[in-house]
Each structure stands twice: as C-alpha cells, then as structure tokens.
Design a protein around this motif. Structure first.
Motif, PDB file in Angstrom:
ATOM      1  N   ASP A 114      27.373   3.986  -2.776  1.00 43.76           N
ATOM      2  CA  ASP A 114      27.755   4.449  -4.190  1.00 43.76           C
ATOM      3  C   ASP A 114      26.414   4.666  -4.886  1.00 43.76           C
ATOM      4  O   ASP A 114      26.499   4.922  -6.348  1.00 43.76           O
ATOM      5  CB  ASP A 114      28.581   3.307  -4.735  1.00 43.76           C
ATOM      6  N   ALA A 115      25.288   4.566  -4.333  1.00 42.85           N
ATOM      7  CA  ALA A 115      24.175   4.926  -4.955  1.00 42.85           C
ATOM      8  C   ALA A 115      23.942   6.487  -5.391  1.00 42.85           C
ATOM      9  O   ALA A 115      24.543   7.365  -4.406  1.00 42.85           O
ATOM     10  CB  ALA A 115      23.014   4.700  -4.179  1.00 42.85           C
ATOM     11  N   ARG A 116      23.426   6.674  -6.489  1.00 38.88           N
ATOM     12  CA  ARG A 116      23.055   8.167  -6.822  1.00 38.88           C
ATOM     13  C   ARG A 116      22.164   8.818  -6.072  1.00 38.88           C
ATOM     14  O   ARG A 116      22.418  10.152  -5.864  1.00 38.88           O
ATOM     15  CB  ARG A 116      22.618   8.266  -8.346  1.00 38.88           C
ATOM     16  N   HIS A 117      21.145   8.200  -5.702  1.00 43.05           N
ATOM     17  CA  HIS A 117      19.948   9.015  -4.774  1.00 43.05           C
ATOM     18  C   HIS A 117      19.387   7.962  -3.729  1.00 43.05           C
ATOM     19  O   HIS A 117      19.295   6.813  -3.923  1.00 43.05           O
ATOM     20  CB  HIS A 117      18.829   9.416  -5.831  1.00 43.05           C
ATOM     21  N   VAL A 118      19.018   8.507  -2.721  1.00 43.90           N
ATOM     22  CA  VAL A 118      18.414   7.841  -1.462  1.00 43.90           C
ATOM     23  C   VAL A 118      17.098   8.858  -1.160  1.00 43.90           C
ATOM     24  O   VAL A 118      17.082   9.616  -0.319  1.00 43.90           O
ATOM     25  CB  VAL A 118      19.521   7.625  -0.189  1.00 43.90           C
ATOM     26  N   CYS A 119      16.047   8.335  -1.867  1.00 46.14           N
ATOM     27  CA  CYS A 119      14.682   9.339  -1.700  1.00 46.14           C
ATOM     28  C   CYS A 119      13.803   8.303  -0.619  1.00 46.14           C
ATOM     29  O   CYS A 119      14.011   7.446  -0.465  1.00 46.14           O
ATOM     30  CB  CYS A 119      14.231   9.338  -3.055  1.00 46.14           C
ATOM     31  N   TYR A 120      12.949   9.266  -0.067  1.00 42.58           N
ATOM     32  CA  TYR A 120      12.029   8.541   0.794  1.00 42.58           C
ATOM     33  C   TYR A 120      10.703   9.396   1.096  1.00 42.58           C
ATOM     34  O   TYR A 120      10.834  10.685   0.630  1.00 42.58           O
ATOM     35  CB  TYR A 120      12.695   8.182   2.075  1.00 42.58           C
ATOM     36  N   ALA A 121       9.883   8.846   1.599  1.00 42.75           N
ATOM     37  CA  ALA A 121       8.722   9.375   1.938  1.00 42.75           C
ATOM     38  C   ALA A 121       8.268   8.764   3.304  1.00 42.75           C
ATOM     39  O   ALA A 121       8.534   7.461   3.498  1.00 42.75           O
ATOM     40  CB  ALA A 121       7.668   9.598   1.017  1.00 42.75           C
ATOM     41  N   TYR A 122       7.620   9.465   4.275  1.00 43.14           N
ATOM     42  CA  TYR A 122       7.153   8.750   5.534  1.00 43.14           C
ATOM     43  C   TYR A 122       5.712   9.442   5.996  1.00 43.14           C
ATOM     44  O   TYR A 122       5.582  10.511   5.467  1.00 43.14           O
ATOM     45  CB  TYR A 122       8.087   8.940   6.675  1.00 43.14           C
ATOM     46  N   ARG A 123       5.061   8.577   6.520  1.00 42.07           N
ATOM     47  CA  ARG A 123       3.750   9.121   7.050  1.00 42.07           C
ATOM     48  C   ARG A 123       3.822   8.605   8.545  1.00 42.07           C
ATOM     49  O   ARG A 123       3.852   7.508   8.986  1.00 42.07           O
ATOM     50  CB  ARG A 123       2.485   8.408   6.387  1.00 42.07           C
ATOM     51  N   ALA A 136      10.310  11.783  -7.141  1.00 44.04           N
ATOM     52  CA  ALA A 136      10.625  10.704  -6.201  1.00 44.04           C
ATOM     53  C   ALA A 136       9.687  10.762  -4.775  1.00 44.04           C
ATOM     54  O   ALA A 136       8.948   9.666  -4.894  1.00 44.04           O
ATOM     55  CB  ALA A 136      11.975  10.863  -5.951  1.00 44.04           C
ATOM     56  N   GLY A 137      10.057  11.647  -3.962  1.00 48.64           N
ATOM     57  CA  GLY A 137       9.374  11.529  -2.842  1.00 48.64           C
ATOM     58  C   GLY A 137       7.706  11.583  -2.913  1.00 48.64           C
ATOM     59  O   GLY A 137       7.133  10.773  -2.232  1.00 48.64           O
ATOM     60  N   LYS A 138       7.030  12.335  -3.565  1.00 43.91           N
ATOM     61  CA  LYS A 138       5.594  12.320  -3.959  1.00 43.91           C
ATOM     62  C   LYS A 138       5.147  10.987  -4.278  1.00 43.91           C
ATOM     63  O   LYS A 138       4.190  10.297  -3.759  1.00 43.91           O
ATOM     64  CB  LYS A 138       5.140  13.417  -4.775  1.00 43.91           C
ATOM     65  N   PRO A 139       5.706  10.438  -5.531  1.00 43.70           N
ATOM     66  CA  PRO A 139       5.077   9.037  -6.046  1.00 43.70           C
ATOM     67  C   PRO A 139       5.273   7.958  -4.935  1.00 43.70           C
ATOM     68  O   PRO A 139       4.403   7.244  -4.610  1.00 43.70           O
ATOM     69  CB  PRO A 139       6.172   8.596  -6.975  1.00 43.70           C
ATOM     70  N   ILE A 140       6.497   8.114  -3.942  1.00 43.73           N
ATOM     71  CA  ILE A 140       6.745   6.998  -2.933  1.00 43.73           C
ATOM     72  C   ILE A 140       5.434   7.426  -1.953  1.00 43.73           C
ATOM     73  O   ILE A 140       4.889   6.387  -1.475  1.00 43.73           O
ATOM     74  CB  ILE A 140       7.948   7.398  -2.404  1.00 43.73           C
ATOM     75  N   LEU A 141       5.362   8.547  -1.572  1.00 47.21           N
ATOM     76  CA  LEU A 141       4.202   8.929  -0.595  1.00 47.21           C
ATOM     77  C   LEU A 141       3.003   8.562  -1.169  1.00 47.21           C
ATOM     78  O   LEU A 141       1.956   7.674  -0.478  1.00 47.21           O
ATOM     79  CB  LEU A 141       4.266  10.387  -0.357  1.00 47.21           C
ATOM     80  N   GLY A 142       2.612   8.675  -2.493  1.00 51.26           N
ATOM     81  CA  GLY A 142       1.390   8.158  -3.015  1.00 51.26           C
ATOM     82  C   GLY A 142       1.140   6.600  -2.890  1.00 51.26           C
ATOM     83  O   GLY A 142       0.107   6.305  -2.731  1.00 51.26           O
ATOM     84  N   ALA A 143       2.237   5.761  -2.800  1.00 52.13           N
ATOM     85  CA  ALA A 143       1.908   4.141  -2.878  1.00 52.13           C
ATOM     86  C   ALA A 143       1.631   4.002  -1.465  1.00 52.13           C
ATOM     87  O   ALA A 143       0.952   3.016  -1.117  1.00 52.13           O
ATOM     88  CB  ALA A 143       3.458   3.695  -2.910  1.00 52.13           C
ATOM     89  N   MET A 144       1.993   4.978  -0.407  1.00 54.96           N
ATOM     90  CA  MET A 144       1.523   4.439   1.144  1.00 54.96           C
ATOM     91  C   MET A 144       0.041   5.088   1.163  1.00 54.96           C
ATOM     92  O   MET A 144      -0.790   4.390   1.933  1.00 54.96           O
ATOM     93  CB  MET A 144       2.435   5.495   2.131  1.00 54.96           C
ATOM     94  N   LEU A 145      -0.218   6.132   0.593  1.00 61.12           N
ATOM     95  CA  LEU A 145      -1.611   6.613   0.632  1.00 61.12           C
ATOM     96  C   LEU A 145      -2.519   5.637   0.030  1.00 61.12           C
ATOM     97  O   LEU A 145      -3.906   5.446   0.455  1.00 61.12           O
ATOM     98  CB  LEU A 145      -1.751   7.917  -0.151  1.00 61.12           C
ATOM     99  N   SER A 146      -2.347   5.107  -1.164  1.00 61.94           N
ATOM    100  CA  SER A 146      -3.139   4.021  -2.035  1.00 61.94           C
ATOM    101  C   SER A 146      -3.130   2.930  -0.897  1.00 61.94           C
ATOM    102  O   SER A 146      -4.440   2.357  -0.982  1.00 61.94           O
ATOM    103  CB  SER A 146      -2.430   3.460  -3.266  1.00 61.94           C
ATOM    104  N   ALA A 147      -2.134   2.336  -0.303  1.00 57.65           N
ATOM    105  CA  ALA A 147      -2.278   1.310   0.699  1.00 57.65           C
ATOM    106  C   ALA A 147      -2.926   1.398   1.850  1.00 57.65           C
ATOM    107  O   ALA A 147      -3.127   0.789   2.753  1.00 57.65           O
ATOM    108  CB  ALA A 147      -0.878   0.671   0.753  1.00 57.65           C
ATOM    109  N   ASP A 148      -3.062   2.998   2.174  1.00 60.37           N
ATOM    110  CA  ASP A 148      -3.757   3.367   3.536  1.00 60.37           C
ATOM    111  C   ASP A 148      -2.784   3.100   4.541  1.00 60.37           C
ATOM    112  O   ASP A 148      -3.447   2.336   5.596  1.00 60.37           O
ATOM    113  CB  ASP A 148      -5.267   2.937   3.740  1.00 60.37           C
ATOM    114  N   ILE A 149      -1.427   3.100   4.648  1.00 63.06           N
ATOM    115  CA  ILE A 149      -0.396   2.606   5.706  1.00 63.06           C
ATOM    116  C   ILE A 149      -0.267   3.883   6.197  1.00 63.06           C
ATOM    117  O   ILE A 149       0.138   4.757   5.671  1.00 63.06           O
ATOM    118  CB  ILE A 149       0.409   1.398   5.275  1.00 63.06           C
ATOM    119  N   THR A 150       0.233   3.877   7.436  1.00 63.97           N
ATOM    120  CA  THR A 150       0.772   5.034   8.022  1.00 63.97           C
ATOM    121  C   THR A 150       1.753   4.462   9.224  1.00 63.97           C
ATOM    122  O   THR A 150       1.939   3.310   9.354  1.00 63.97           O
ATOM    123  CB  THR A 150      -0.350   5.977   8.820  1.00 63.97           C
ATOM    124  N   ASN A 151       2.689   5.174   9.947  1.00 64.53           N
ATOM    125  CA  ASN A 151       3.621   4.921  10.801  1.00 64.53           C
ATOM    126  C   ASN A 151       4.512   4.082   9.989  1.00 64.53           C
ATOM    127  O   ASN A 151       5.294   3.049  10.339  1.00 64.53           O
ATOM    128  CB  ASN A 151       3.126   4.476  11.942  1.00 64.53           C
TER     129      ASN A 151
END
Length: 198
Positions: free
Chosen positions: A49-58, A78-93
């Motif tokens: 019932d959610a409007r959007h299921v956005c994501y990003a992965y590395r 949506a996707g780019k800001p989510i990806l940005g959070a991963m890049l800031s934390a330098d996490i992958t997989n």
C-alpha cells in the motif's frame, strides 16, 4: 588497489517524516544484483500500500557496480540521495530501500531529496550505533591441480600463507581451490608455481 571494504552484517533501519509523508529505510548486505531484485519483491509485497519503493545499491570492493532507482518519484530525487548516503559512509555490497507513504502534501524536488537522503542516512547511523558495519577482505580464488606426491609441498604453502580452502579433491590427481586476500594472490601463485618447477 584496495583489498578491504566496509559493509554491513545485519539489517539496519531508519525512519524520517516530513509533512505527514513517512519514509522507512532498510539497509541490507548484498553480493549480487539478483539479491537486490529478490529483496525488492519482498518489500513491494510487504508494503503493497506504499506509494513508492525506491532504492540504491553498490556492489564490489570499489562500489564499481551501482544503481539508483526513483520508482516513479521525479528523476534523481530518491535513488541518487540514497546512493549518496552510502558514498558518504564508504560502504559497499549494500542496498538501501526507502519506502514512502504519501502524506497528502507535495514535498517538491528539494524536499524529496532531503527526505530520501535523511531516511537513508538514519539507516546508516543505525548500523553505526549497533556496530553492524564491518571490514571485509577482498579475496581472489585459485584452483590448483597437482599429482598426489606433491601434497606435502602444497599443504606447506597452505600452512604458511593461510588461504581459505574453498574446495579440495584428493584422488590420483589432486585439486584444491584456495581463496586469499587479493594483495597476497601473487605470492600464493608464485609459491605454487615454484613447487611445480622443483
């Protein structure tokens, strides 16, 4: 060349709300895009019932395989800001899903970017606080085939360099598959080749 990377070992969560829109973030460890698709289906089903299921992965030690998906939100909000959070934390997989429940008030592109980024950042923060972020080694595999009489020499190399034994088959012709930290692979290859040349 890096031979370690940061990832998460368990699911972490974040939550952000803005003008009655709710953003639920889930951070997972993944090794393949296939795993991302499976998780995406599970979230779509659970939050049908959610409007959007956005994501990003590395994926990959350097995050060389990545994707950002806006799932119907305005492009790059949506996707780019989510990806940005991963890049800031330098996490992958990792993959972060952010599920949005619309609150009846449009947030505008700026508001959406902030909301998705904050929800993702809070999931990363949750992982930090709960000590779910861990360093892993980048490994490479090698399969080595040798006659049985060379067994002691091969096992000495294994004992000295301590690679992980992935598979082994000791018949008339023996074969062993070893996995070792990427930067140590040249040394392992050289030692195994040296046995053959003796």
């Amino acid at each position: 060349m890096r031979d370690t990377y940061l990832t998460v070992k368990e699911v972490a969560e974040g939550y952000y709300t803005e003008k009655r829109s709710k953003f639920y973030a889930f951070l997972h460890h993944v090794d393949t895009a296939e795993e991302v698709r499976t998780l995406q289906q599970q979230y779509r089903k659970k939050y049908y019932d959610a409007r959007h299921v956005c994501y990003a992965y590395r994926i990959g030690p350097e995050g060389e395989e990545y994707r950002a998906n806006d799932d119907g939100e305005p492009s790059s909000t949506a996707g780019k800001p989510i990806l940005g959070a991963m890049l800031s934390a330098d996490i992958t997989n990792v993959v972060i899903f952010v599920i949005r429940y619309y609150g009846g008030v449009n947030l505008g592109t700026g508001g959406l970017i902030v909301a998705y980024r904050e929800a993702a950042r809070m999931a990363v923060e949750d992982a930090r606080e709960r000590e779910l972020i861990e360093e892993r080694q980048v490994e490479e595999e090698i399969t080595y085939t040798f006659p049985y009489e060379m067994m002691n020499s091969v096992m000495k190399v294994v004992k000295d360099l301590e690679p992980r034994i992935v598979a082994q088959d000791f018949q008339m012709t023996c074969s062993i598959t070893l996995s070792i930290r990427k930067t140590m692979m040249p040394q392992l290859r050289a030692r195994l080749e040296a046995i053959q040349n003796n």
